[in-house]
Design an enzyme around this catalytic site. Structure first.
Site, PDB file in Angstrom:
ATOM      1  N   THR A 256      78.051  69.737  33.282  1.00 40.86           N
ATOM      2  CA  THR A 256      78.376  70.610  34.178  1.00 40.86           C
ATOM      3  C   THR A 256      77.170  71.521  34.820  1.00 40.86           C
ATOM      4  O   THR A 256      76.080  71.645  33.898  1.00 40.86           O
ATOM      5  CB  THR A 256      79.282  71.680  33.874  1.00 40.86           C
ATOM      6  N   GLY A 257      76.874  71.477  36.128  1.00 40.94           N
ATOM      7  CA  GLY A 257      75.628  71.940  36.620  1.00 40.94           C
ATOM      8  C   GLY A 257      75.239  71.367  37.848  1.00 40.94           C
ATOM      9  O   GLY A 257      76.136  71.111  38.534  1.00 40.94           O
TER      10      GLY A 257
ATOM     11  N   GLY B  69      74.350  68.980  40.115  1.00 44.19           N
ATOM     12  CA  GLY B  69      74.844  67.519  39.928  1.00 44.19           C
ATOM     13  C   GLY B  69      73.942  66.756  40.418  1.00 44.19           C
ATOM     14  O   GLY B  69      73.582  65.658  39.727  1.00 44.19           O
TER      15      GLY B  69
ATOM     16  N   THR C  54      82.514  73.290  37.259  1.00 43.81           N
ATOM     17  CA  THR C  54      83.002  71.986  36.740  1.00 43.81           C
ATOM     18  C   THR C  54      84.011  72.214  35.472  1.00 43.81           C
ATOM     19  O   THR C  54      83.777  73.293  34.706  1.00 43.81           O
ATOM     20  CB  THR C  54      82.148  71.051  36.417  1.00 43.81           C
TER      21      THR C  54
ATOM     22  N   ARG D  41      79.511  64.921  50.329  1.00 42.98           N
ATOM     23  CA  ARG D  41      78.806  64.858  49.064  1.00 42.98           C
ATOM     24  C   ARG D  41      79.390  64.754  47.861  1.00 42.98           C
ATOM     25  O   ARG D  41      80.572  65.274  47.751  1.00 42.98           O
ATOM     26  CB  ARG D  41      77.980  66.362  49.056  1.00 42.98           C
ATOM     27  N   VAL D  42      78.828  64.046  46.823  1.00 40.82           N
ATOM     28  CA  VAL D  42      79.566  63.615  45.760  1.00 40.82           C
ATOM     29  C   VAL D  42      78.510  64.089  44.652  1.00 40.82           C
ATOM     30  O   VAL D  42      77.394  63.480  44.841  1.00 40.82           O
ATOM     31  CB  VAL D  42      79.942  62.137  45.518  1.00 40.82           C
ATOM     32  N   GLY D  43      78.929  64.916  43.585  1.00 39.99           N
ATOM     33  CA  GLY D  43      77.977  65.000  42.844  1.00 39.99           C
ATOM     34  C   GLY D  43      78.009  64.394  41.366  1.00 39.99           C
ATOM     35  O   GLY D  43      78.375  63.211  41.534  1.00 39.99           O
TER      36      GLY D  43
END
Length: 332
Positions: free
Chosen positions: A248-249, A251, A197, A225-227
């Site tokens: 960030t990571g 999600g 990210t 898919r949505v994080g």
């Protein structure tokens, strides 16, 4: 590494500062050559310096955050914009969000495929719509109506991301045959395919905080898919009464544990210093849950912290107190 004075700050001038990240995850120090490191550091420095320059000129934290993120979106080095990862179907679906700490207004977009700068669209959603989040074709129609630059999805293509997709799909195929379940196979993918990210947080001279995040998501993602990046409170949060955070990571964990808002809540309601609040969430709560990643965060006094529990996190900061920083790994 802290380096010399950025600017001479008047004693009575309000503090201002900015921090940025270019993603956390399986960044292997053994594979980070000096030349590659120099390339990453140069882009991080360019982005953070642009945001800092705007802040020093009296521009808003929102303007600084947008400008810094757009530099990272335009770079193939990071998983956002031009360097976005590929979906399972070999295209790109982009997410972004922004939040204003003074008004608590926010804007977010998910699953956009033709918007050149997702963070710019998120800002438009925040400022020129009655909604907080728009997705897919609707978000793209809104972008077109607002005159934002649109591109073919192939604009986001990069060779190294495509190779990563092929590698991920091979691993998925092998695991799916073994486990007979796509979701289980996807969970078995190494961390490097699940993270990445860009983001920025800033405090301006007026004392206002802003946070923003932009991403290409997860390699080989399917089913829309949505994080966490476009989820307010998970990947992005800002409140002048506490702090601004960009995450960030992996999600899914940041969504479940409401990471960005949790850090700010600990600061606001428990009076915990920012660095301690962020450390607890990233290195205790998330670690126990099995979540990998990190955050950048700034409070109303201009204090900055950038903890992460992964091997590395691309990050940089500049502050009116004269300190600047750029780093990738721990103990830097």
């Amino acid at each position: 590494m802290l380096s010399g004075t950025i600017a001479t700050v008047k004693a009575n001038e309000a503090p201002f500062a900015i921090a940025i990240h270019g993603g956390a995850g399986a960044i292997q120090q053994s594979k980070m050559t000096p030349s590659l490191r120099t390339t990453y550091e140069a882009k991080l420095n360019e982005a953070v310096a642009k945001g800092y320059q705007l802040l020093s000129q009296g521009k808003s934290s929102q303007q600084a955050v947008i400008a810094a993120i757009q530099i990272l979106e335009a770079s193939p080095l990071f998983n956002a914009g031009k360097g976005a990862v590929y979906t399972f179907d070999e295209e790109h679906e982009l997410d972004a969000s922004i939040m204003n700490g003074k008004t608590l207004n926010a804007g977010a977009v998910s699953g956009v495929k033709t918007v050149k700068s997702p963070i710019a669209l998120a800002e438009k959603v925040m400022e020129e719509s009655v909604h907080v989040m728009l997705s897919g074709e609707g978000a793209e129609l809104f972008a077109k109506n607002k005159g934002l630059p649109l591109v073919d999805n192939s604009y986001f293509n990069t060779e190294h991301r495509y190779k990563a997709l092929l590698k991920a799909k091979k691993k998925l195929s092998e695991k799916e045959q073994e486990l007979k379940n796509f979701q289980a196979a996807h969970q078995s993918l190494p961390t490097e395919f699940k993270v990445g990210t860009v983001g920025a947080v800033a405090l301006d001279k007026a004392g206002n905080l802003t946070a923003g995040t932009s991403t290409g998501g997860m390699t080989a993602k399917r089913f829309g898919r949505v994080g966490d990046a476009p989820i307010i409170g998970a990947g992005t949060y800002a409140n002048n009464n506490s702090c601004a955070v960009s995450a960030t990571g992996h999600g899914e964990y940041f969504i479940r544990y409401h990471v960005a808002a949790d850090i700010c809540a600990r600061v606001q309601y428990q009076n915990i210093p920012l660095a301690k609040a962020a450390d607890i969430v990233i290195n205790d709560v998330l670690v126990k849950a099995g979540g990998s990643g990190g955050v950048i965060a700034i409070d109303a006094q201009g204090n900055i912290t950038m903890p992460f529990n992964s091997e590395g996190m691309y990050r940089a900061s500049m502050s009116s107190n004269g300190q600047s920083f750029v780093g990738i790994f721990h103990n830097e």
